[in-house]
Design an enzyme around this catalytic site. Structure first.
Site, PDB file in Angstrom:
ATOM      1  CE  LYS A  72      -3.890   1.939   2.686  1.00 36.67           C
ATOM      2  NZ  LYS A  72      -4.468   1.519   3.825  1.00 36.67           N
ATOM      3  CB  SER A 147      -8.259   3.227   2.948  1.00 33.80           C
ATOM      4  OG  SER A 147      -7.231   2.645   4.023  1.00 33.80           O
ATOM      5  CB  SER A 171      -8.344  -0.107   5.980  1.00 33.77           C
ATOM      6  OG  SER A 171      -8.900   1.332   6.566  1.00 33.77           O
TER       7      SER A 171
END
Length: 479
Positions: A72, A147, A171
């Site tokens: 990420k 996310s 997330s």
């Protein structure tokens, strides 16, 4: 994709790390317009492949040498720009790597790219207003979750054995549910957060995506441990997270009921607040499966259930305001060329981040701090003490991952309480939790993936992996 199979191919020289990375990049080159990645550096990929091949030649390889993965874009990387999903940091260069990333690099893991995310981890759709929205690879009409939505793409497509995201209130677990993979959030402080852009410092945890619980146990063996640069990490004895695999729950004699002696906690509050019929029926099936394996169901009561999501929002908004405010300085503005269009720092943020920023500013202002923020911290301690008592009578707690099915990525009016209602509690008190797929629902031309969440006691990851492995062998595979 099984990590051990890739290790076999690389170790016996049936495939080179460079050829494996090139094969994956070839597969995804036609999908780059779907915004799964923010940064890809092909020269850096070549350097990593050469390093992993050197390890193989010197017989210093391990299970992860030459294995490709993605991170990420919230983790600091020295060789690739780190943006945290924000145009504010689009040209921001960092001179160090995150601690866990250094550990994986030293083992020869190949980073093929930094994946897309919601800006500063604020959101549940991976609908990034600057880098573009990320499509769900299995369901084009629905959101990929957030996310960490970009990190789960190659794992769900069986092109990577694992990828790394971050979890603040679900997330990792929520995108894992929507993309039919396992999302693992370990105990707070088990993996160093040094080098990670903070959304909410007391809630953030590094999480792992995979389709195989064995893959996750191997990654945990490599990245966990004390870090002098992160004072929230724990100095514990080195753990082998694979040690309970293929053993009975209490190591008693061989029996088809592998989980005899396991006490499963089910909260009446959690269960009675499931309004979606398909989610409720799925949870009933899961509990029946655990009973079939010999587990005992125990009903528990969780204090302050109706306030958990409110407390999470107060703490996360306040800490987000504190963490983002540090970027508002002249040095950083000059470094990333912010005044080119004469825009202020605040106007450069997305709508979701602005909303959180406003709320956080209000909550920690001098006259509101005691009323909201400090009170939430006190209630958080009471919830923690309640869970300590719960784990004296049960070994794990089972809840839904979210209380609704997947939704369209343009549905911004969705009630946020549905999204974080069941996942945020384990972040508030730092417990390990895992989202697991269970079945698929078909409605016309749409597919909805069903799943559930297991919450364990502190530092019980090895036992959680054992329980999940038994359940996985008997009742599901990632489709």
């Amino acid at each position: 994709m099984n990590l051990l199979k890739l290790y076999y191919l690389i170790y016996f020289k049936k495939i080179k790390p460079f050829d494996l990375s090139r094969f994956i990049l070839k597969k995804i080159e036609n999908s780059l317009f779907k915004n799964y990645f923010i940064n890809i550096d092909y020269n850096y990929i070549k350097k990593q492949c050469l390093y992993s091949e050197k390890l193989l030649l010197k017989n210093k390889n391990n299970l992860l040498t030459g294995i490709p993965t993605t991170y990420k874009d919230v983790f600091s990387t020295k060789s690739i720009n780190t943006t945290a999903g924000s145009r504010i940091l689009k040209n921001y260069n960092i001179f160090y790597n995150a601690t866990f990333l250094n550990k994986l690099n030293n083992l020869g893991v190949i980073n093929i790219g930094k994946s897309n995310m919601d800006e500063f981890c604020v959101g549940s759709n991976t609908f990034n207003f600057y880098f573009g929205k990320t499509e769900n690879p299995l369901n084009k009409n629905f959101t990929t979750g957030g996310s960490s939505g970009g990190s789960v793409y190659l794992v769900s497509k069986n092109l990577l054995p694992f990828s790394i995201g971050s979890d603040t209130g679900g997330s990792v677990r929520q995108p894992a549910l929507f993309n039919n993979v396992i999302g693992f959030k370990p105990t707070y402080g088990l993996i160093s957060r040094y080098g990670m852009f903070s959304y909410s410092s007391s809630l953030d945890t590094i999480g792992i995506f995979s389709k195989n619980i064995l893959n996750i146990s191997i990654i945990l063996n490599s990245v966990t441990g004390f870090d002098i640069k992160d004072q929230t990490t724990f100095n514990l004895t080195k753990e082998d997270y694979t040690r309970y695999l293929n053993k009975n729950w209490l190591l008693n004699k061989i029996n088809y009921k592998k989980l005899i002696g396991l006490n499963v906690g089910v909260s009446k509050n959690f269960f009675n607040n499931i309004y979606n019929f398909s989610v409720r029926s799925n949870m009933e099936d899961v509990l029946l499966n655990f009973e079939f394996l010999g587990a005992k169901i125990i009903f528990i009561n969780i204090l302050f259930f109706d306030f958990i999501n409110i407390i999470y929002n107060i703490i996360s908004s306040s800490e987000l305001y504190s963490n983002i405010s540090k970027y508002n300085n002249k040095f950083l503005f000059d470094k990333i060329c912010f005044f080119l269009n004469k825009k202020t720092f605040f106007n450069s943020l997305s709508i979701n981040t602005k909303n959180k920023f406003f709320i956080g500013n209000y909550l920690i202002s001098s006259n509101k701090k005691k009323k909201f923020f400090f009170l939430s911290k006190k209630i958080r301690i009471l919830i923690l003490e309640n869970f300590k008592k719960i784990f004296t009578i049960c070994d794990i707690i089972i809840t839904p991952t979210i209380s609704c099915n997947n939704w369209n990525f343009l549905d911004f009016n969705l009630n946020k309480n549905f999204i974080d209602k069941y996942t945020s509690v384990s972040n508030l008190i730092g417990l390990p939790s895992v989202s697991l797929p269970s079945k698929i629902l078909y409605y016309k031309s749409f597919k909805f993936f069903q799943g559930f969440q297991i919450i364990g006691n502190y530092f019980s990851e090895a036992r959680l992996i054992q329980i999940i492995n038994e359940y996985e062998k008997n009742f599901f595979k990632c489709f």
